[in-house]
Design an enzyme around this catalytic site. Structure first.
Site, short mmCIF file in Angstrom:
data_model
loop_
_atom_site.label_atom_id
_atom_site.label_comp_id
_atom_site.label_asym_id
_atom_site.label_seq_id
_atom_site.Cartn_x
_atom_site.Cartn_y
_atom_site.Cartn_z
N ARG A 23 0.81 -1.22 0.00
CA ARG A 23 0.00 0.00 0.00
C ARG A 23 0.83 1.26 0.00
O ARG A 23 0.37 2.33 -0.36
CB ARG A 23 -0.91 0.03 1.23
CG ARG A 23 -1.87 -1.13 1.32
CD ARG A 23 -2.52 -1.20 2.68
NE ARG A 23 -1.48 -1.42 3.69
CZ ARG A 23 -1.62 -1.15 4.98
NH1 ARG A 23 -2.74 -0.63 5.44
NH2 ARG A 23 -0.64 -1.40 5.83
N GLU A 28 6.51 6.84 11.93
CA GLU A 28 6.21 7.75 13.04
C GLU A 28 7.41 8.68 13.12
O GLU A 28 8.48 8.28 13.58
CB GLU A 28 6.04 6.95 14.33
CG GLU A 28 5.65 7.78 15.51
CD GLU A 28 5.42 6.91 16.74
OE1 GLU A 28 4.24 6.71 17.10
OE2 GLU A 28 6.42 6.42 17.30
N ASP A 48 6.64 23.98 15.80
CA ASP A 48 7.04 23.30 14.57
C ASP A 48 7.03 24.31 13.44
O ASP A 48 6.09 25.11 13.33
CB ASP A 48 6.07 22.17 14.21
CG ASP A 48 6.29 20.91 15.03
OD1 ASP A 48 7.10 20.93 15.97
OD2 ASP A 48 5.65 19.89 14.71
N HIS A 62 21.71 30.63 11.14
CA HIS A 62 20.89 31.34 12.12
C HIS A 62 20.97 30.69 13.49
O HIS A 62 21.23 29.50 13.61
CB HIS A 62 19.42 31.35 11.68
CG HIS A 62 19.21 31.94 10.33
ND1 HIS A 62 18.28 31.43 9.45
CD2 HIS A 62 19.78 32.99 9.71
CE1 HIS A 62 18.29 32.15 8.34
NE2 HIS A 62 19.20 33.10 8.46
N LYS A 72 16.83 22.13 18.23
CA LYS A 72 15.96 21.82 17.11
C LYS A 72 16.12 20.36 16.71
O LYS A 72 17.20 19.78 16.86
CB LYS A 72 16.30 22.68 15.89
CG LYS A 72 16.15 24.16 16.09
CD LYS A 72 16.61 24.92 14.86
CE LYS A 72 16.53 26.42 15.08
NZ LYS A 72 17.12 27.16 13.96
N HIS A 119 22.68 27.26 12.64
CA HIS A 119 22.13 26.25 11.74
C HIS A 119 21.78 26.87 10.40
O HIS A 119 21.32 28.01 10.33
CB HIS A 119 20.86 25.67 12.38
CG HIS A 119 20.11 24.76 11.47
ND1 HIS A 119 18.98 25.17 10.80
CD2 HIS A 119 20.35 23.49 11.10
CE1 HIS A 119 18.55 24.16 10.06
NE2 HIS A 119 19.36 23.14 10.23
N TYR A 132 11.13 21.52 11.03
CA TYR A 132 11.90 21.51 12.26
C TYR A 132 11.06 21.83 13.48
O TYR A 132 10.17 22.64 13.46
CB TYR A 132 13.13 22.40 12.19
CG TYR A 132 12.94 23.83 11.74
CD1 TYR A 132 13.07 24.88 12.64
CD2 TYR A 132 12.68 24.13 10.42
CE1 TYR A 132 12.94 26.19 12.24
CE2 TYR A 132 12.55 25.44 9.99
CZ TYR A 132 12.67 26.47 10.92
OH TYR A 132 12.52 27.77 10.51
N ASP A 170 20.55 37.62 4.98
CA ASP A 170 21.62 36.66 5.27
C ASP A 170 22.97 37.05 4.64
O ASP A 170 24.02 36.61 5.10
CB ASP A 170 21.23 35.25 4.82
CG ASP A 170 20.18 34.62 5.73
OD1 ASP A 170 19.85 35.22 6.78
OD2 ASP A 170 19.69 33.53 5.40
#
Length: 181
Positions: A23, A28, A48, A62, A72, A119, A132, A170
């Site tokens: 299928r 998870e 999130d 950042h 994170k 990150h 994240y 940035d």
């Protein structure tokens, strides 16, 4: 799920199990009990976030500082990115070191980014969806960053300079030495 340590102190990644049959598949992607059992950490993720970026988009480097520092758990749900973390904790034996890993929907790797790390990521596929979890809420006054092409860090982003798309914000971030002085 197992914990796989990176060369940077306290940073690791996990790969959630995936179950596949005729299928399709099921995974998870996060379970607080399993995460705590496997990693030894009980993290209270409170926010999130998700972003979609096209090929060559570089977001970062950042971080959130002080009381608003964030740990994170990052992953890619579609496409592929090169994810980069930098240890900014002056007391850490890996201070000033960086680590990069390819995250993709196919490899299902989830990278844990500890508090005190910068990150960033660059999109390597035509498009990628980056997800994240954060253990602290975003606070504009606590945001910081380091220039993505900083000479001291010398990060290999795996793309030619002309293929990289970086926001104006940035492009004017401080260097590693200025940000950590």
């Amino acid at each position: 799920m197992e914990r796989i340590d990176t060369p940077l102190k306290d940073a690791f990644y996990v790969i959630p199990p995936q179950f596949e049959d005729a299928r399709g598949l099921f995974s998870e992607t996060y379970n607080a009990k399993n995460f705590a059992r496997v990693t030894g950490l009980e993290v209270n993720f409170v926010q999130d976030n998700e972003s979609t970026s096209k090929y060559g988009v570089l977001r970062g480097l950042h971080y959130q500082s002080g009381a608003h520092a964030q740990a994170k758990l990052v992953r890619v749900s579609a496409g592929k990115v090169l994810d980069v973390i930098v240890d900014l904790r002056k007391e850490s034996p890996t201070f000033g070191k960086h680590y990069s890993i390819e995250l993709s929907a196919e490899n299902r790797i989830q990278l844990f980014v500890p508090k005190g790390f910068a990150h960033g990521f660059i999109t390597l596929s035509p498009q990628a969806t980056f997800c994240y979890k954060c253990d602290a809420f975003y606070n504009k006054e606590a945001e910081g960053g380091i220039l993505y092409n900083d000479a001291t860090l010398a990060i290999d982003w795996h793309l030619k300079h002309e293929d990289v798309l970086v926001s104006e914000k940035d492009q004017i971030l401080p260097t590693f030495l200025d940000a950590t002085a």
